[in-house]
Write a protein that holds these residues in place. Structure first.
Motif, PDB file in Angstrom:
ATOM      1  N   UNK A   1       0.829  -1.209   0.000  1.00 42.05           N
ATOM      2  CA  UNK A   1       0.000   0.000   0.000  1.00 42.05           C
ATOM      3  C   UNK A   1       0.869   1.267   0.000  1.00 42.05           C
ATOM      4  N   UNK A   2       1.953   1.234  -0.784  1.00 32.26           N
ATOM      5  CA  UNK A   2       2.795   2.430  -0.971  1.00 32.26           C
ATOM      6  C   UNK A   2       3.978   2.529  -0.026  1.00 32.26           C
ATOM      7  N   UNK A   3       4.029   1.640   0.985  1.00 31.97           N
ATOM      8  CA  UNK A   3       5.107   1.709   1.987  1.00 31.97           C
ATOM      9  C   UNK A   3       6.159   0.656   1.664  1.00 31.97           C
ATOM     10  N   UNK A   4       7.424   1.080   1.622  1.00 36.85           N
ATOM     11  CA  UNK A   4       8.516   0.177   1.219  1.00 36.85           C
ATOM     12  C   UNK A   4       8.594  -1.060   2.116  1.00 36.85           C
ATOM     13  N   UNK A   5       8.652  -2.236   1.502  1.00 29.84           N
ATOM     14  CA  UNK A   5       8.737  -3.479   2.274  1.00 29.84           C
ATOM     15  C   UNK A   5      10.100  -3.664   2.946  1.00 29.84           C
ATOM     16  N   UNK A   6      11.192  -3.253   2.227  1.00 26.31           N
ATOM     17  CA  UNK A   6      12.531  -3.474   2.809  1.00 26.31           C
ATOM     18  C   UNK A   6      12.712  -2.664   4.098  1.00 26.31           C
ATOM     19  N   UNK A   7      12.156  -1.451   4.093  1.00 31.53           N
ATOM     20  CA  UNK A   7      12.268  -0.580   5.256  1.00 31.53           C
ATOM     21  C   UNK A   7      11.475  -1.158   6.441  1.00 31.53           C
TER      22      UNK A   7
END
Ligand code: AHR
Length: 579
Positions: A134-140
């Motif tokens: 939903x637009x939020x980086x998975x790696x972070x």
């Protein structure tokens, strides 16, 4: 030798007075000559006596050698030799005497709409080729879950007092833009707003800390925001939230009433802020079982009149008060120094500046104790960290800086200090999570790296919600030029399953440090450890070489009964686990 900021109980004997009077030894030096005096006040059990005896024998052996040389060749050469030696340091950890809990929130974080923290940091948008939820980086999200991020503060910072939350809800393509006047006059698209932030907190599994707008906002706006986020019933704001796609309210545990209102948050006097705080906070309601912790704006560093006035006039209406404290390697804000190009003078300066956290906490706590003797109100260090000149070639308003082993050692000291004062310090939020100031994470397009500071947070997570253990520490100095600081910095805790964790920092970039540690009250069976250090003072991770500074297994220790001898590498952070 010097005592550190850990509680030390040094006895003063006739010999000490005689020696001092005769001008033979300095106060620090006599502590080495009279080790048996050190623990006078703590003689409680025979077992402890035995441990002390072991340490004492070791000291005695050293001191006899020193005294012999004094008799043979005079004091001067010995003093010089002592100054040069890396030093044996002594410590007692009272493993069964802890009473206070270290809140996991001391390991909290702060993210502002500033430079690349939100946009390109957390938020890439749903259509980005960078993997996202939903637009939020998975790696972070994955990296921050690894350090068990407990709480995240948002949307500022200075930005909070010019943020109007209603511009950041509803369909993204209909949200108005605004100017981010504090941070580069850039256009803020409002693509990341309340829903996105609270979704982020849910993805991270952390508590939300929302900072409200007092400087340029209204009471009604603040009241509406809390209702929008947390009210479960039938109301205009709750229904607006539902219309925007969220049926159930979120849990928002922490709400800050303004930010730095003595500066960017409205340039107020403490008295006028205290009055405004009392008014605004009235309408920050706890709805539908969501009990809000209300945080008043506290001082920046040594602004004691501010905290005194706000405590005096508004304490009944607050659960916590904030404190902001940034450190640099120089004494001024116009040239803060480079994050990666520095010499030992600037290394030393940062260590010295970082240690000011101890008197700073103690002075603020003393004021709080006067107004709140029962300790109901928490002290939240909701912005802290190192602040360097922005990396060359980047927009100076974006506060993008690199992060070396120097920042890591500074972090270890800060966290040890917060642990030690956990009776009052119940939250701390390092500034800032991604791409801004002392970041955990740096991103560049699809690439992401973690910094030395991140590794310290990862290593120290063992202290989350553990019981603080009392420590006595006597340690050598790290000397630079005519100045010196304690070479070692420590804290220790015991977790729910009885494991003991000790976090130690060696501030000295040139000398290793041996520490002889009595684990009073423990019967240690197994010990393991991890270390963060580097060859160069300026070592840091880059997108090309992301693993230059990373934790390694540490086994430079020896256990004899309850006596643990540890040898710390230069410029290092070590965390030991004892079962
Ligand atoms: O973290 C950067 C800024 O520092 C914050 O916006 C402000 O609160 C502080 O002065």
């Amino acid at each position: 030798m010097s005592k550190t900021y850990e509680s030390c109980h040094y006895g003063i004997s006739g010999l000490f007075l005689f020696a001092k009077k005769a001008g033979v030894v300095s106060c620090n030096r006599i502590l080495r000559l009279l080790p048996g005096e050190i623990f006078q006040e703590q003689r409680e059990s025979e077992r402890l006596e035995k441990m002390k005896l072991t340490i004492f024998r070791k000291w005695l052996f050293e001191e006899i050698a020193v005294v012999t040389v004094v008799l043979l060749v005079g004091w001067g050469p010995v003093d010089a030799a002592v100054q040069e030696e890396s030093g044996v340091n002594r410590m007692i950890i009272y493993t069964d005497k802890g009473t206070e809990q270290i809140s996991r929130n001391i390991y909290g974080h702060f993210s502002e709409h500033l430079g690349g923290c939100i946009y390109d940091g957390f938020w890439v948008g749903e259509d980005s080729p960078i993997p996202n939820t939903r637009g939020i980086r998975n790696d972070v999200v994955e990296a921050l879950r690894k350090i068990r991020i407990p709480v995240l503060r948002w949307p500022g910072g200075c930005f909070a007092d010019e943020y109007h939350w209603k511009e950041g809800i509803g369909p993204r393509d209909k949200r108005p833009t605004m100017i981010n006047t504090h941070w580069g006059m850039v256009t803020e698209t409002n693509a990341f707003g309340t829903h996105e932030f609270l979704d982020l907190c849910e993805q991270l599994g952390c508590e939300a800390y929302v900072a409200g707008n007092v400087g340029s906002g209204t009471v009604e706006e603040m009241q509406d925001w809390v209702e929008y986020m947390t009210f479960d019933g039938d109301s205009e704001m709750a229904n607006l939230r539902r219309m925007n796609g969220r049926d159930k309210p979120w849990r928002v545990k922490y709400f800050g009433v303004g930010n730095e209102n003595w500066g960017c948050g409205g340039n107020m006097s403490p008295g006028s802020y205290a009055d405004l705080y009392n008014r605004f906070q009235t309408y920050v309601r706890s709805y539908s079982g969501n009990r809000i912790v209300k945080i008043a704006c506290g001082p920046g560093s040594e602004n004691y009149p501010w905290i005194r006035t706000v405590m005096e006039r508004a304490r009944r209406n607050m659960d916590a008060i904030s404190l902001h404290h940034y450190v640099r390697g120089t004494g001024n804000w116009t040239r803060k120094g480079s994050a990666t190009k520095f010499d030992e003078a600037e290394w030393f300066a940062l260590m010295k500046n970082t240690l000011t956290i101890y008197p700073l906490l103690e002075n603020n706590i003393e004021i709080m104790d006067r107004f709140d003797p029962r300790g109901r109100i928490g002290l939240f260090l909701d912005e802290w960290g190192t602040w360097w000149d922005a990396e060359p070639g980047t927009n100076p308003s974006f506060l993008y800086q690199q992060n070396t082993i120097r920042d890591a050692v500074s972090t270890g000291i800060f966290l040890n200090a917060f642990n030690k004062h956990c009776y009052r310090v119940r939250m701390a939020n390092i500034a800032q999570t991604i791409n801004v100031l002392q970041a955990m994470i740096l991103t560049k397009g699809e690439k992401m790296i973690v910094t030395p500071t991140y590794h310290v947070f990862e290593m120290y997570k063992v202290h989350h919600d553990a019981t603080l253990l009392p420590i006595e520490l006597e340690c050598s100095d790290y000397k630079f030029g005519n100045d010196s600081v304690s070479a070692l910095n420590v804290s220790a805790s015991k977790d729910n399953s009885g494991r003991i964790h000790i976090s130690l920092c060696n501030l000295d970039p040139g000398n290793t440090a041996e520490v002889v540690c009595a684990l009073e009250g423990a019967e240690p069976k197994e010990i393991s450890g991890r270390v963060l250090t580097a060859e160069a003072m300026t070592a840091h991770n880059t997108f090309e070489n992301p693993q230059v500074v990373k934790p390694a297994t540490f086994n430079n220790f020896k256990l004899e009964g309850n006596i643990l001898t540890i040898t710390l590498p230069t410029k290092s952070v070590v965390v030991l686990e004892i079962e």
